[in-house]
Write a protein that holds these residues in place. Structure first.
Motif, PDB file in Angstrom:
ATOM      1  N   ILE A 113       0.955  -1.127   0.081  1.00 15.43           N
ATOM      2  CA  ILE A 113       0.103  -0.181  -0.602  1.00 15.43           C
ATOM      3  C   ILE A 113       0.717   1.156   0.063  1.00 15.43           C
ATOM      4  O   ILE A 113       1.993   2.097   0.654  1.00 15.43           O
ATOM      5  N   GLY A 114       0.823   1.858  -0.891  1.00 16.47           N
ATOM      6  CA  GLY A 114       1.514   3.136  -1.181  1.00 16.47           C
ATOM      7  C   GLY A 114       1.607   3.801  -2.325  1.00 16.47           C
ATOM      8  O   GLY A 114       1.861   3.473  -3.129  1.00 16.47           O
ATOM      9  N   ARG A 115       2.842   4.828  -2.523  1.00 12.42           N
ATOM     10  CA  ARG A 115       3.094   4.919  -3.715  1.00 12.42           C
ATOM     11  C   ARG A 115       3.859   4.365  -5.011  1.00 12.42           C
ATOM     12  O   ARG A 115       4.845   3.329  -4.065  1.00 12.42           O
ATOM     13  N   GLY A 116       3.811   4.466  -5.656  1.00  8.53           N
ATOM     14  CA  GLY A 116       4.905   3.633  -6.631  1.00  8.53           C
ATOM     15  C   GLY A 116       6.139   3.137  -6.751  1.00  8.53           C
ATOM     16  O   GLY A 116       6.965   3.027  -7.503  1.00  8.53           O
ATOM     17  N   ASP A 117       6.701   4.980  -6.148  1.00  9.53           N
ATOM     18  CA  ASP A 117       8.497   4.668  -6.482  1.00  9.53           C
ATOM     19  C   ASP A 117       8.408   4.680  -5.108  1.00  9.53           C
ATOM     20  O   ASP A 117      10.207   5.225  -5.612  1.00  9.53           O
ATOM     21  N   HIS A 118       7.960   3.956  -4.248  1.00  5.47           N
ATOM     22  CA  HIS A 118       8.652   4.029  -3.226  1.00  5.47           C
ATOM     23  C   HIS A 118       9.764   2.783  -3.609  1.00  5.47           C
ATOM     24  O   HIS A 118       8.999   1.761  -3.892  1.00  5.47           O
ATOM     25  N   THR A 119      10.499   2.175  -2.468  1.00  9.72           N
ATOM     26  CA  THR A 119      11.559   0.845  -2.979  1.00  9.72           C
ATOM     27  C   THR A 119      10.679  -0.211  -2.675  1.00  9.72           C
ATOM     28  O   THR A 119      11.080  -1.502  -3.250  1.00  9.72           O
ATOM     29  N   TYR A 120       9.718  -0.819  -1.846  1.00  8.92           N
ATOM     30  CA  TYR A 120       8.735  -1.730  -1.151  1.00  8.92           C
ATOM     31  C   TYR A 120       7.675  -1.575  -2.455  1.00  8.92           C
ATOM     32  O   TYR A 120       7.650  -2.882  -3.186  1.00  8.92           O
ATOM     33  N   LEU A 132      -1.460  -4.745  -5.296  1.00  5.72           N
ATOM     34  CA  LEU A 132      -0.910  -3.993  -4.546  1.00  5.72           C
ATOM     35  C   LEU A 132      -2.172  -2.532  -4.772  1.00  5.72           C
ATOM     36  O   LEU A 132      -3.310  -2.854  -5.641  1.00  5.72           O
ATOM     37  N   TRP A 133      -2.343  -1.633  -4.070  1.00  3.48           N
ATOM     38  CA  TRP A 133      -3.085  -0.606  -3.640  1.00  3.48           C
ATOM     39  C   TRP A 133      -2.017   0.995  -4.162  1.00  3.48           C
ATOM     40  O   TRP A 133      -1.238   0.925  -2.812  1.00  3.48           O
ATOM     41  N   LEU A 134      -2.027   1.086  -4.903  1.00  7.28           N
ATOM     42  CA  LEU A 134      -1.211   1.938  -5.225  1.00  7.28           C
ATOM     43  C   LEU A 134      -2.068   3.348  -5.349  1.00  7.28           C
ATOM     44  O   LEU A 134      -2.509   3.815  -5.862  1.00  7.28           O
ATOM     45  N   ILE A 135      -0.563   4.788  -4.975  1.00  7.77           N
ATOM     46  CA  ILE A 135      -1.061   5.646  -5.035  1.00  7.77           C
ATOM     47  C   ILE A 135      -1.086   7.008  -6.136  1.00  7.77           C
ATOM     48  O   ILE A 135       0.956   6.754  -5.905  1.00  7.77           O
ATOM     49  N   ASP A 136      -1.506   7.031  -6.894  1.00  7.37           N
ATOM     50  CA  ASP A 136      -1.326   8.219  -7.942  1.00  7.37           C
ATOM     51  C   ASP A 136      -0.516   7.323  -8.947  1.00  7.37           C
ATOM     52  O   ASP A 136       0.375   8.072  -9.684  1.00  7.37           O
ATOM     53  N   PHE A 143      -5.363  -2.042  -7.344  1.00  5.68           N
ATOM     54  CA  PHE A 143      -6.016  -0.509  -7.148  1.00  5.68           C
ATOM     55  C   PHE A 143      -5.211   0.647  -6.594  1.00  5.68           C
ATOM     56  O   PHE A 143      -4.066   0.529  -6.111  1.00  5.68           O
ATOM     57  N   GLN A 144      -5.861   1.448  -7.782  1.00  2.00           N
ATOM     58  CA  GLN A 144      -5.386   3.307  -7.345  1.00  2.00           C
ATOM     59  C   GLN A 144      -5.869   3.672  -6.477  1.00  2.00           C
ATOM     60  O   GLN A 144      -7.573   4.057  -6.602  1.00  2.00           O
ATOM     61  N   LEU A 145      -5.531   4.754  -5.608  1.00  3.98           N
ATOM     62  CA  LEU A 145      -5.931   5.509  -4.902  1.00  3.98           C
ATOM     63  C   LEU A 145      -5.164   6.585  -5.012  1.00  3.98           C
ATOM     64  O   LEU A 145      -4.200   6.706  -6.110  1.00  3.98           O
ATOM     65  N   SER A 146      -5.663   7.937  -5.153  1.00  2.00           N
ATOM     66  CA  SER A 146      -4.814   9.383  -5.343  1.00  2.00           C
ATOM     67  C   SER A 146      -4.142  10.085  -3.774  1.00  2.00           C
ATOM     68  O   SER A 146      -5.788   9.657  -2.840  1.00  2.00           O
ATOM     69  N   GLU A 147      -2.947  10.564  -3.561  1.00  2.00           N
ATOM     70  CA  GLU A 147      -2.811  11.241  -2.720  1.00  2.00           C
ATOM     71  C   GLU A 147      -3.385  12.226  -2.454  1.00  2.00           C
ATOM     72  O   GLU A 147      -3.472  12.983  -1.386  1.00  2.00           O
ATOM     73  N   ASN A 148      -3.882  12.837  -4.082  1.00  2.00           N
ATOM     74  CA  ASN A 148      -4.771  14.403  -4.018  1.00  2.00           C
ATOM     75  C   ASN A 148      -6.184  14.310  -2.271  1.00  2.00           C
ATOM     76  O   ASN A 148      -6.555  15.197  -2.535  1.00  2.00           O
TER      77      ASN A 148
END
Length: 177
Positions: A113-120, A132-136, A143-148
């Motif tokens: 769960i988090g941003r797609g550019d993180h090491t994890y 994957l619950w990806l942010i932005d 599943f996509q979510l938005s940081e904003n």
């Protein structure tokens, strides 16, 4: 007995403040179904979050096997409790995957769960069955979510609530996969 899709659609209709997820059920439910099949097959879930959502990973692991649950304990593990070293190379990722494959002989998936550019995220993306619950970031089978989104944290908690209810429904034979 209902199929998971029908059960999930009805559950989302009956849940308060879940219109946003009901509107995205075509993305949510098929992804959920594939991961429920893996859980039901004995796979372990290695929970990973980016730095901003570390609290959420801890929340998932602490709540999934809460003593108030009447179900069997489930194989959800926080990544940092399994491996607490910095990962800087593909070789380390391969060694990590080997270690987890040996540790979880029935199989494992990364639940990120988090941003797609993180090491994890990079580790999770390199593993075929990751949840994957990806942010932005939009990827197939995620599943996509938005940081904003001002309600992001609330939505994460709602997603976990539905995931948890789905696990119960599958384990207690309310639905078929």
């Amino acid at each position: 007995m209902q199929d998971l899709y029908t059960w999930s659609a009805k559950t989302l209709q009956n849940e308060r403040d879940m219109e946003w997820l009901e509107n995205r059920k075509e993305h949510w439910i098929p992804l959920l179904a594939t991961k429920m099949r893996l859980l039901y097959s004995g796979y372990s879930f290695v929970v990973m979050c980016d730095d901003e959502r570390r609290w959420f990973g801890e929340y998932i692991v602490s709540r999934i096997n809460d003593s108030k649950n009447t179900r069997p304990l489930l194989p959800f593990f926080e990544f940092s409790s399994l491996y607490n070293q910095e990962i800087t190379s593909q070789e380390q990722v391969a060694l990590l995957n080997d270690m987890l494959s040996l540790s979880f002989s029935n199989g494992f998936i990364y639940f990120y769960i988090g941003r797609g550019d993180h090491t994890y995220a990079k580790i999770a993306k390199s593993h075929e069955d990751s949840y994957l619950w990806l942010i932005d970031e939009a990827l197939p089978n995620s599943f996509q979510l938005s940081e904003n989104d001002e309600s992001l944290d609330i939505k994460l908690l709602q997603l976990f609530k539905i995931l948890n209810k789905s696990i119960d429904a599958v384990l207690f034979g309310e639905v078929v996969l």
